[in-house]
Every structure is written in structure tokens, then in C-alpha cells.
Design a protein around this motif. Structure first.
Motif, PDB file in Angstrom:
ATOM      1  N   GLU B 410       1.042  -1.305  -0.173  1.00  0.00           N
ATOM      2  CA  GLU B 410      -0.012  -0.486   0.054  1.00  0.00           C
ATOM      3  C   GLU B 410       0.815   1.216   0.056  1.00  0.00           C
ATOM      4  OE1 GLU B 410      -3.335  -1.959   3.009  1.00  0.00           O
ATOM      5  OE2 GLU B 410      -2.541  -0.128   3.411  1.00  0.00           O
ATOM      6  N   THR B 411       0.635   2.105  -0.317  1.00  0.00           N
ATOM      7  CA  THR B 411       1.156   3.845  -0.980  1.00  0.00           C
ATOM      8  C   THR B 411       0.295   4.280  -0.349  1.00  0.00           C
ATOM      9  OG1 THR B 411       2.066   1.924  -3.016  1.00  0.00           O
ATOM     10  CG2 THR B 411       3.796   4.397  -1.723  1.00  0.00           C
ATOM     11  N   PRO B 412       0.601   5.884   0.737  1.00  0.00           N
ATOM     12  CA  PRO B 412      -0.315   6.481   0.588  1.00  0.00           C
ATOM     13  C   PRO B 412      -0.363   7.774  -0.027  1.00  0.00           C
ATOM     14  CG  PRO B 412       1.167   6.057   2.121  1.00  0.00           C
ATOM     15  CD  PRO B 412       1.688   5.390   1.385  1.00  0.00           C
ATOM     16  N   THR B 413      -0.942   8.143  -0.860  1.00  0.00           N
ATOM     17  CA  THR B 413      -0.810   9.144  -1.747  1.00  0.00           C
ATOM     18  C   THR B 413      -0.799  11.367  -1.244  1.00  0.00           C
ATOM     19  OG1 THR B 413      -3.029   9.761  -2.224  1.00  0.00           O
ATOM     20  CG2 THR B 413      -2.252   8.158  -3.622  1.00  0.00           C
ATOM     21  N   ASN B 414       0.100  11.427  -1.342  1.00  0.00           N
ATOM     22  CA  ASN B 414      -0.305  13.421  -1.178  1.00  0.00           C
ATOM     23  C   ASN B 414      -1.614  14.012  -1.047  1.00  0.00           C
ATOM     24  OD1 ASN B 414      -1.223  13.907  -3.377  1.00  0.00           O
ATOM     25  ND2 ASN B 414       0.862  14.856  -3.886  1.00  0.00           N
ATOM     26  N   ASP B 415      -2.301  13.294  -0.542  1.00  0.00           N
ATOM     27  CA  ASP B 415      -4.199  13.563  -0.357  1.00  0.00           C
ATOM     28  C   ASP B 415      -4.917  12.818   0.584  1.00  0.00           C
ATOM     29  OD1 ASP B 415      -4.831  11.478  -2.357  1.00  0.00           O
ATOM     30  OD2 ASP B 415      -5.408  13.228  -3.457  1.00  0.00           O
ATOM     31  N   GLY B 416      -4.210  12.261   1.167  1.00  0.00           N
ATOM     32  CA  GLY B 416      -4.425  11.267   2.127  1.00  0.00           C
ATOM     33  C   GLY B 416      -4.991   9.878   1.865  1.00  0.00           C
ATOM     34  N   ARG B 417      -5.383   9.725   0.547  1.00  0.00           N
ATOM     35  CA  ARG B 417      -5.298   7.904   0.489  1.00  0.00           C
ATOM     36  C   ARG B 417      -5.232   7.287  -0.069  1.00  0.00           C
ATOM     37  NH1 ARG B 417      -9.225  11.179  -5.122  1.00  0.00           N
ATOM     38  NH2 ARG B 417      -8.938  12.980  -4.486  1.00  0.00           N
ATOM     39  N   LEU B 418      -5.259   6.413   0.248  1.00  0.00           N
ATOM     40  CA  LEU B 418      -4.021   5.161  -0.005  1.00  0.00           C
ATOM     41  C   LEU B 418      -4.140   4.694  -1.332  1.00  0.00           C
ATOM     42  CD1 LEU B 418      -4.328   2.856   3.386  1.00  0.00           C
ATOM     43  CD2 LEU B 418      -2.392   3.700   2.553  1.00  0.00           C
ATOM     44  N   ALA B 419      -3.473   3.970  -2.318  1.00  0.00           N
ATOM     45  CA  ALA B 419      -3.683   3.675  -2.722  1.00  0.00           C
ATOM     46  C   ALA B 419      -2.538   2.168  -3.237  1.00  0.00           C
ATOM     47  CB  ALA B 419      -2.256   4.311  -4.360  1.00  0.00           C
ATOM     48  N   ALA B 420      -2.615   1.342  -4.262  1.00  0.00           N
ATOM     49  CA  ALA B 420      -2.282  -0.181  -4.198  1.00  0.00           C
ATOM     50  C   ALA B 420      -2.829  -0.411  -5.630  1.00  0.00           C
ATOM     51  CB  ALA B 420      -4.153  -0.912  -2.842  1.00  0.00           C
ATOM     52  N   GLY B 421      -2.036  -1.234  -5.949  1.00  0.00           N
ATOM     53  CA  GLY B 421      -2.077  -2.863  -7.034  1.00  0.00           C
ATOM     54  C   GLY B 421      -3.909  -2.724  -7.788  1.00  0.00           C
ATOM     55  N   GLY B 422      -3.718  -3.246  -8.314  1.00  0.00           N
ATOM     56  CA  GLY B 422      -5.806  -3.743  -8.649  1.00  0.00           C
ATOM     57  C   GLY B 422      -5.629  -4.724  -7.914  1.00  0.00           C
TER      58      GLY B 422
END
Ligand code: FES
Ligand SMILES: [Fe+2]
Lengths: 166, 442
Positions: B410-422
Motif C-alpha cells: 500500500e502507498t499513501p498518496t499526498n492527498d490522504g488516499r491509500l493506493a494499491a495495485g488492482g
């Protein structure tokens, strides 16, 4: 009023169709439709518009073919185990259509379903059917279906998954 | 109903770990009762779209969790959410899904209430005791103290205080904006009817499935195979048959394709998936006549670039926790309503984009039939799996369900979201973070 022979033939056709469905002979059932036919389960009593209002099913043979192909697939999970159904067709009325021998056949359908297992159960469907039939001397069944409309009495109620063709 | 022992915050916390949750979350009536009190009794719940009760006097009956509520529009256009329970002896006042009336009159003894729930008349006052006070709030219908509309999407909360609606929605406002932006007139309308599907499983099973990409190839194998084996040329579609084909086929991604897509989680337990129909720059050559006409009408008002931006927003199954999910591309919205610990209702609807070609709405109706009818060739397999899962979780000899997929990437984005692969359980972990906060709050 159509003669007794015509009424008898129409009634036998409905019984034949019901039997194909109860026996899970989906391909044979699909073959009953004319190429431009429709299978319609409205989602509202008295519904007249299938394009701007939702329907439980509103499909032509082109799309029904996909539905049937899914049912034939070994991993259609809702058919493992397969439901069993018993169609009872009654109160048949037959009206003459055009000069070409087309008929409008009204009837009531009561369909009991049983499916074994925790995700199955017993269920009852009921409603008025309308069949627009075209004579087809080449087929054993005698007719093809230009429209089958089934108005379930609870078509607009909350519902569990409908796993079979009704 | 007998009173259930109330789980303590410690009891609750012991059932949720970073990568797993306990089966009792799906099967224990005491936990369900607490969810109704602390989650559905407090947070913002989607209740209706304003077009469903557009005129003064319009009344819409719906639910907030287990509560039977009426959403009303009064003479001045103000929106209220009141309990469908007479303040006298408790009769349900309204039994229809939609109605229209100047006031709410109880069929039992005729108490009458204004559309904001305030009692206006009580027949035969002489028989009421001397101290009977019409101004006592207990004489009026109970009401949701907070009701707010985000651009026509009406939410209500049973809590007097808490986050504002826009704080609760956070970045998810973007998906409601996008659904509205797709209308050339900037206005949408719920139309065409609604499906109400009931499954025998816990409400959370729906949300855990919403952004579960990898299930598609397995759960939906039969409809994917049916569509894949269909070699017809849908290039010149009659009656939009190709849309049904595409819907069934859309679950066909394998691991490698899903890895290229993405899943995002947002604070509040919200999530969505994206990158599914990425084609780089959007080209008008790809559009069929209906889509091209829609794009042209948007572009005429908002400009070419903005039209591409609006139509290019590529997010699916936008889950606004805990009770609504939106697909703007196809103008679809689903509301999830818990009925019991092992019973849930999913209400599915679509929207007309005002100013769009009429065929665009017919497509939305068709897609709603395809994916949300009780006889859907896709949804029935999801329901079957929800019910199998619910059954599996009634087994007492195994406790935990696994939520660890993707936890290391998981990677935090700079606007508070968390991103992951599909392929990730990130959305589910986010749902339980939020769940735990609500469930252990005093
Ligand atoms: S219960 Fe409503 S008026 Fe008595
Ligand atoms: Fe699914």
C-alpha cells in the motif's frame, strides 16, 4: 373465436414449453423463439415501456443466447446444485391474431422451485403469461414465440436471486 | 426480542486485527445490534436523491438501517426525515414507497403531523389529560436531527452532532460531481424504477466484494465464458445488445490485467477502483454515435478538454461507506440496507442525464437490468457467493477470515488516499478501520 383444434394446439404448445423449462432443456427452449422474438418479465404491474423502465428480464434471442450459455456452464454456481421447478399452466385463453394464423395466448403460470442446500430453498412464483405465437409448420412444436411476457404478481417487490428461467 | 449482552470496546477490538477479522462480525446478533446503534444510528446515511421527491408534499418511504423513515419535502421546499411511527401508539403512518400529501395523518386515531413531523392536531382533546402539551417533542414524530443534500444526494444522520456531510464524504464528493457533470444540463434525475434484491448474508459482505477485483474471474466464470465464447460481431448493434455482452465480458480480466489497474482507499472507509478502461488520451473516434453525441453536447457547453476530463473519469464501484455505491459511467447507484445480521437488501437505481440523448438513458436502464435485476446473469453469482460465505461463517470451529492481500504494497498518496495495485484487500481493511472507530466510540 378460434376452433377447438387451434385452442388445443396452443395449449399443448404452452405445456411443451413448460416441460422444456422444468427439464432444464434451455437450448430447446431458446429455439422456440423467432429471431425477432422477445422474452419479457416486467418489473412493474401494467408496464408498457421496456426501454425507459427497468425489467427483471427484457431480452431478445441474441441476448437470451448468452443467458442460456451461462446456464449450460458447469460453473454457474447458482445451478450447483441445480434447482428443480414445476410449472403449472392454466386458465388458457386463445385469441386469433392476424390472418397468418398468429395467436395471442393468455394463461396463468404457477411455478414451484426447490433447490437443495443452504443457499437454496423452496420458492413460489406466479403470474399471468401472454404468448404471441406464430405458426411454424416446420417445427414439431407447431409455433414459435414472438413474445413471451410473464407478469409476476410480485414483480415489483424485493426479491432473492432468480436462478432459473421462468 | 430478548436483550443481547452488549459487547464492550475490548470485546470488539479483540475481533479486528490488521490483516483479519473474526467470524462473529458476520454472525453475532449482539454485534449487529451494536452496529445499528453506533454506525447506522450515528453516521451519515444516503437516503434519497432529490428528484425522487421533487415537489412540496412529496413523501418517500425508505430505511436508515433498521429504522423505517419518511423523507419529505415541505411547503417551503425544505427536506425532512421523520420516523414512520406515530407518536401516539406507534402505528406506521405510511405504507407506500411514494406518496403525496399536505400532512401525515395516522390511520389509527387521526393524529396529524406536518411534513417536518411536528404534531398539528390530536382529535378529542377533552379526553387528554390537563398537562398534555402539543409542544412536547415526544408528541411529534421522531426525526433525524441532521439532514443535508450534497448537490441533490440527500444524506441523514440520527446523531445531533458530528462531522459535516462534506467532511464525511471527503474525496468521494468527486464521484457525485462527476455523475452530475455528465449531464449536458448539469442536472440528473432518478428514473426508470428500482430493483430491491435481498440476500441471506451480512451487509458487510456486499462492501467487501465491491472492489474485490480478483473474484470476478472465479465467481463470474460462467457469464464470462458465455460472453467470451460468443464470437458474433457486435459492431453494428441493434438494441444495444453489445452492452449486455460487454457487461458479462467485463469480469474476464486475469491476474495480469488486474495488476495493471488500481484500487484507492479514502478516509471514512470509502474506496474505489480505477484504470480499467485506460486508453490514454480519449479519442472521439472510439465513440459510438450515442456516446459521441453525449460528448458533443457536453463539449458545446463546457469545452472539449473539460468534456474529455468528465467522460474520462475512470472509477468504478465508488463505495461511500457504509451504505451507498456509485458507478457514474453508467449512471448507476446502489444502496445497501442491513435487515438482520444475516439478511441485507440492495436497492439499485439509475439516473437520467438531463440534456443527454434519450438513448443514453435507455442504456442506463439496460445496464441496470443486466447487473442489478434479481435475474441478472452476473449479480446472481455474487449473491450465491455471499450466501455461501454467510453459511461458511456459521461454523464455529474456525474463527478468522483473511484480509491480508496487498497489505505490504500500500502507498499513501499526498492527498490522504491509500493506493494499491488492482488486487488488494485495502478497501476492506479501510472499512474495518472505520468500523472499529465507530464501534468502540462511547
Ligand atoms: S396510533 Fe396514531 S393516532 Fe393513535
Ligand atoms: Fe461480482
Amino acid at each position: 373465436m378460434p376452433d377447438l383444434e387451434t385452442r388445443y394446439a396452443a395449449e399443448q404448445f404452452l405445456f411443451h414449453e413448460a416441460r422444456l423449462l422444468d427439464e432444464g432443456r434451455w437450448d430447446d427452449w431458446l429455439a422456440l423463439f423467432t429471431d425477432d422474438g422477445w422474452y419479457w418479465l416486467p418489473a412493474r404491474a401494467g408496464q408498457t415501456d421496456p426501454l425507459e423502465e427497468i425489467s427483471i428480464i427484457y431480452e431478445d434471442p441474441s441476448v437470451l443466447r448468452l443467458r442460456v450459455a451461462r446456464l449450460n456452464h458447469p460453473h454457474a454456481w447458482t445451478l450447483a446444485p441445480a434447482p428443480r421447478t414445476a410449472h403449472v399452466i392454466g386458465n388458457v385463453t386463445v385469441a386469433n391474431g392476424a390472418a397468418d394464423g398468429s395467436l395471442t395466448v393468455g394463461s396463468m403460470a404457477t411455478i414451484a422451485e426447490f433447490r437443495a442446500g443452504e443457499t437454496g430453498g423452496r420458492r413460489l412464483y406466479a403470474g399471468r403469461q401472454t404468448h404471441e405465437l406464430r405458426p411454424d409448420p416446420d417445427s414439431e412444436a407447431g409455433f414459435r414465440i414472438a413474445l413471451k411476457r410473464l407478469d409476476l404478481i410480485d414483480c415489483d417487490a424485493e426479491s432473492g436471486a432468480i436462478n432459473v428461467i421462468l | 426480542m430478548t436483550e443481547l449482552p452488549r459487547p464492550t470496546p475490548d470485546d470488539i477490538s479483540a475481533l479486528v486485527r490488521a490483516d483479519r477479522v473474526h467470524r462473529r462480525l458476520y454472525t453475532d446478533p449482539a454485534i449487529f445490534a451494536l452496529e445499528m446503534e453506533r454506525i447506522f444510528g450515528r453516521t451519515w446515511l444516503f437516503v434519497a436523491h432529490e428528484s425522487q421527491f421533487a415537489k412540496p408534499g412529496d413523501i418517500l418511504r425508505t430505511r436508515m438501517g433498521l429504522e423505517d423513515v419518511l423523507v419529505t419535502r415541505d411547503r417551503d421546499g425544505a427536506i425532512h426525515v421523520v420516523l414512520n411511527r406515530c407518536a401516539h401508539r406507534g402505528a406506521a403512518i405510511c405504507t407506500q414507497e411514494r406518496s403525496h400529501a399536505p400532512s401525515l395523518v395516522c390511520p389509527y386515531h387521526g393524529w396529524a403531523f406536518a411534513l417536518d413531523g411536528a404534531v398539528t392536531s390530536v382529535p378529542h382533546r377533552p379526553s387528554m389529560p390537563a398537562g398534555f402539551d402539543m409542544a412536547d417533542p415526544a408528541r411529534s414524530l421522531a426525526r433525524a436531527p441532521r439532514v443535508e443534500s450534497y448537490r441533490g444526494f440527500v444524506f441523514a444522520s440520527f446523531a445531533e452532532t458530528g462531522h459535516s456531510l462534506t467532511q464525511h464524504l471527503g474525496v468521494m464528493t468527486e464521484i457525485f460531481d462527476n455523475l452530475i457533470d455528465r449531464s449536458p444540463d448539469g442536472e440528473i434525475e432518478q428514473a426508470g424504477g428500482m430493483f430491491r434484491q435481498v440476500y441471506r448474508g451480512n451487509w458487510k459482505l456486499h462492501h467487501e466484494n465491491a472492489n474485490d477485483t480478483l473474484h470476478a474471474g472465479y465467481t463470474h466464470e460462467s457469464s464470462v465464458a458465455a460472453a467470451r465464447d460468443d464470437k458474433r460481431d457486435y459492431a453494428t448493434p441493434a438494441f444495444d445488445d453489445h452492452l449486455t455482452h460487454v457487461q458479462m465480458l467485463s469480469n474476464q480480466f486475469g491476474v495480469r490485467e488486474w495488476e495493471k489497474t488500481g484500487i484507492w482507499g479514502a478516509p471514512g472507509g470509502h474506496s474505489y477502483m480505477g484504470g480499467i478502461h485506460e486508453k490514454g488520451v480519449m479519442s472521439t473516434d472510439d465513440l459510438d454515435p450515442v456516446a459521441a453525441e453525449l460528448r458533443a453536447r457536453i463539449a458545446a457547453k463546457q469545452g472539449e478538454d473539460r468534456a474529455d476530463e468528465i467522460l474520462g473519469m475512470n472509477r468504478y464501484n465508488n463505495l461511500v461507506w457504509p451504505n451507498v455505491s456509485v458507478n457514474a459511467q453508467h449512471q448507476q447507484l446502489r444502496v445497501v440496507t442491513p435487515l438482520a445480521v444475516d439478511k441485507t437488501m440492495v436497492t439499485a437505481m439509475c439516473f437520467r442525464l438531463k440534456g443527454a440523448p434519450e438513448r443514453q438513458f435507455q442504456r442506463a436502464v439496460r445496464i441496470l437490468n443486466n447487473i442489478s435485476s434479481p435475474a441478472s446473469t452476473i449479480l446472481v453469482d455474487d449473491i450465491e457467493i455471499f450466501e455461501r460465505t454467510q453459511h461458511g461463517l456459521t461454523n464455529d470451529a474456525a474463527d478468522w477470515i483473511d484480509l491480508s492481500r496487498g497489505i505490504d504494497i500500500e502507498t499513501p498518496t499526498n492527498d490522504g488516499r491509500l493506493a494499491a495495485g488492482g488486487i488488494s484487500d485495502l478497501p476492506i481493511r479501510g472499512q474495518y478501520n472505520e468500523w472499529l472507530q465507530y464501534m468502540t466510540a462511547a
